[in-house]
Motif scaffolding. Structure first.
Motif, PDB file in Angstrom:
ATOM      1  N   LYS A   1      -4.500   2.910  -9.271  1.00 19.18           N
ATOM      2  CA  LYS A   1      -3.005   2.716  -9.573  1.00 19.18           C
ATOM      3  C   LYS A   1      -2.751   3.811 -10.577  1.00 19.18           C
ATOM      4  CE  LYS A   1      -2.099  -1.857  -8.107  1.00 19.18           C
ATOM      5  NZ  LYS A   1      -3.162  -2.523  -7.832  1.00 19.18           N
ATOM      6  N   GLU A   2      -1.375   3.612 -11.423  1.00 20.34           N
ATOM      7  CA  GLU A   2      -0.832   4.651 -12.088  1.00 20.34           C
ATOM      8  C   GLU A   2      -1.844   5.222 -13.368  1.00 20.34           C
ATOM      9  OE1 GLU A   2       0.759   2.102 -10.782  1.00 20.34           O
ATOM     10  OE2 GLU A   2       3.102   2.225 -10.833  1.00 20.34           O
TER      11      GLU A   2
ATOM     12  N   THR B   1      -5.467   5.715  -3.382  1.00 20.55           N
ATOM     13  CA  THR B   1      -4.752   4.251  -3.360  1.00 20.55           C
ATOM     14  C   THR B   1      -5.337   3.414  -2.574  1.00 20.55           C
ATOM     15  OG1 THR B   1      -2.811   5.547  -3.538  1.00 20.55           O
ATOM     16  CG2 THR B   1      -2.304   3.350  -2.898  1.00 20.55           C
TER      17      THR B   1
ATOM     18  N   ASN C   1       1.953   6.139  -7.229  1.00 19.19           N
ATOM     19  CA  ASN C   1       0.843   6.752  -7.554  1.00 19.19           C
ATOM     20  C   ASN C   1       1.061   8.565  -7.728  1.00 19.19           C
ATOM     21  OD1 ASN C   1      -0.765   4.715  -8.282  1.00 19.19           O
ATOM     22  ND2 ASN C   1      -2.018   4.914  -6.392  1.00 19.19           N
TER      23      ASN C   1
ATOM     24  N   THR D   1      -2.242  11.307  -2.785  1.00 21.22           N
ATOM     25  CA  THR D   1      -2.755   9.877  -3.175  1.00 21.22           C
ATOM     26  C   THR D   1      -3.012   8.896  -2.379  1.00 21.22           C
ATOM     27  OG1 THR D   1      -0.421   9.116  -3.477  1.00 21.22           O
ATOM     28  CG2 THR D   1      -1.401  10.388  -5.295  1.00 21.22           C
TER      29      THR D   1
ATOM     30  N   GLN E   1       2.622   1.866  -3.317  1.00 18.79           N
ATOM     31  CA  GLN E   1       1.566   2.284  -4.343  1.00 18.79           C
ATOM     32  C   GLN E   1       1.274   3.747  -4.201  1.00 18.79           C
ATOM     33  OE1 GLN E   1       0.696   0.208  -6.958  1.00 18.79           O
ATOM     34  NE2 GLN E   1       0.283   2.062  -7.974  1.00 18.79           N
ATOM     35  N   ILE E   2       1.078   4.151  -2.883  1.00 14.52           N
ATOM     36  CA  ILE E   2       0.938   5.628  -2.758  1.00 14.52           C
ATOM     37  C   ILE E   2       1.865   6.448  -3.394  1.00 14.52           C
ATOM     38  CG2 ILE E   2       0.897   7.458  -0.949  1.00 14.52           C
ATOM     39  CD1 ILE E   2      -0.356   5.535   1.059  1.00 14.52           C
TER      40      ILE E   2
ATOM     41  N   TYR F   1       0.756  -1.167  -0.087  1.00 17.68           N
ATOM     42  CA  TYR F   1      -0.190  -0.017   0.078  1.00 17.68           C
ATOM     43  C   TYR F   1       0.817   1.175  -0.135  1.00 17.68           C
ATOM     44  CZ  TYR F   1      -2.990   3.740   1.739  1.00 17.68           C
ATOM     45  OH  TYR F   1      -3.494   4.917   2.101  1.00 17.68           O
TER      46      TYR F   1
ATOM     47  N   HIS G   1       3.741  11.199  -0.862  1.00 16.24           N
ATOM     48  CA  HIS G   1       2.444  10.996  -1.067  1.00 16.24           C
ATOM     49  C   HIS G   1       1.901  12.106  -1.493  1.00 16.24           C
ATOM     50  CE1 HIS G   1       2.730  12.934   2.916  1.00 16.24           C
ATOM     51  NE2 HIS G   1       1.452  13.180   3.061  1.00 16.24           N
TER      52      HIS G   1
END
Ligand SMILES: *Cc1c(COP(=O)(O)O)cnc(C)c1O
Length: 427
Positions: A381-382, A376, A300, A372, A296-297, A293, A323
């Protein structure tokens, strides 16, 4: 009686708020969505219990089970952050910071923190805040590029000899070098408070360095990237070269002073439902999935930053490592206030924000702050970030063209429909 039967007005308002959260893109970097399990603990009967004091030393009877809950939260936080001492009772981040000041300073002592308008927090010594009113507050700013200015910090420290230096931010898009902050604090014998409110989730995932073992005290909110209920923690740990009780300055060790600052210093009974929910959130943060997680923050945020810079947006410091990002809208012929308003009409929630060396006012500043963590949590996602970047650009360009903003809002709704929040929840 159920809420929906007893108080339809409140229930309806909650349903509308749920719909707003579901249908919009939440990009305020300090917000997040807690899990259903956290929500359940937060809404639990633990709210009925008074338990002033700490586990094993309460001023009320009947606290054995509450003791277990609070110890669980403390033990999980110790494991998660690798600290010796945790206080989970501060009602929120402001109270946690006030408690640290109450613990380590006398009224009138000098503290130094980052100016709010450069990314700091009001509890870091803003003149109209408790921290700037009851202490002699010295404020550092940033370099021209918006970066933490350790040279300025060192010069101000040398000049004013603060007893406490606070490092941490609400709108800083880069990595904080705790070691450099420590060097400044050591150069004048100051305590160092690391306020990790925004980034504690990224510290857990390893996407931001930890101040543990470097700072004397660490505070964090529990509801930002950590994804727990509204609340806060104060953490401390010893270090062979940095004892928790520097004999020259303290009669007691830092954990004792912090615990005493919370109660009887500034609070009464802890919010036990909040403590229970913090315990659940910390269990989640200990799961391997939480590291994913956090990663991914950041992925992103970087994807969104790349998209925006590609369209000519001016990001403070040129981008992001964490973030959030602060976008200076000056070259887009709009302001933070107008940008916030247009984006809100388009279903994208952000907040207006000052930029370093702000030429406008805090109420109508030059920038907006985008983050983000909440998106997230919803699973975006991206690919979604690219699309959202394009919508942000369209909304900023649309200014007050209602039709254009409404058209974006419809597209936003189609996207958010694919990422349901709290399915089945209704008040
Ligand atoms: C959010 C925040 C706080 C205050 O937290 P509240 O829960 O709003 O009181 C303190 N410091 C920093 C750096 C923050 O980002």
């Amino acid at each position: 009686m159920l809420l929906s039967e007893y108080d339809k007005i409140t229930a309806n308002a909650l349903n509308e708020e749920l719909a707003r959260q579901q249908e919009g893109l939440e990009m305020i970097p300090s917000e997040n969505f807690v899990s259903p399990a956290v929500l359940e603990a937060l809404g639990s009967i633990a709210t009925n219990k008074y338990s002033e004091g700490y586990p094993g030393m309460r001023y009320y009877g009947g606290c054995e089970i509450i003791d277990r809950i609070e110890n669980l939260a403390r033990d999980r936080a110790k494991e998660l952050f690798g600290v010796d001492h945790v206080n989970v009772q501060a009602a929120s981040g402001c109270a946690a910071n006030i408690a640290v000041m109450f613990a380590l300073l006398e009224p009138g002592d000098t503290l130094m923190g980052m100016n709010l308008f450069y990314g700091g927090h009001m509890t870091h010594g803003l003149k109209v805040n408790f921290s700037g009113r009851y202490y002699n507050s010295v404020q550092y700013t940033s370099t021209k590029d918006g970066l933490l200015d350790f040279q300025q910090m060192a010069d101000l420290a040398e000049e004013h000899k603060p007893k406490l230096i606070i490092v941490g931010a609400t709108a800083y898009p880069r990595i904080i070098d705790w070691q450099k902050a420590r060097e400044v604090a050591d150069s004048v014998g100051a305590f160092l408070l690391a306020d990790t409110s925004h980034i504690s989730g990224l510290i857990v995932s390893g996407d931001h360095p930890s101040p543990v073992g470097i700072a004397d005290v660490i505070t964090t909110t529990t509801h930002k990237t950590l994804r727990g209920p509204r609340g806060a923690m104060i953490m401390a740990n010893g270090n062979p070269s940095r004892p928790l009780k520097p004999a020259k300055v303290l009669k007691e060790n830092i954990p004792t002073l912090v615990d005493r600052a919370i109660i009887p210093g500034i609070q009464g009974g802890p919010h036990n439902h909040q403590t229970a929910a913090i315990a659940v959130a910390l269990k989640e943060a200990l799961e391997p999935g939480f590291k994913e997680y956090g990663h991914q923050i950041v992925l992103n945020a970087k994807a969104l930053a790349t998209e925006l810079t590609g369209m000519g947006y001016d990001l403070v410091t040129g981008g992001t490592d964490n973030h959030l990002m602060v976008v200076d809208l000056t070259n887009k012929n709009t302001s933070g206030k107008q940008g916030e308003w247009a984006l809100e009409r388009a279903g994208i929630t952000v907040n207006k924000n000052t930029v370093p060396f702000e030429p406008r006012t805090p109420y109508d500043p030059s920038g907006i702050r985008l983050g983000t963590p909440a998106l997230t949590t919803r699973g975006m996602k991206e690919e979604e970030m690219k699309q959202i970047g394009a919508w942000i650009n369209e909304a900023i360009k649309a200014q007050d063209n209602d039709e254009a903003l409404e058209a974006i809002r419809k597209e936003v709704k189609l996207l958010t429909d694919r990422f349901p929040l709290y399915p089945g929840l209704k008040y």
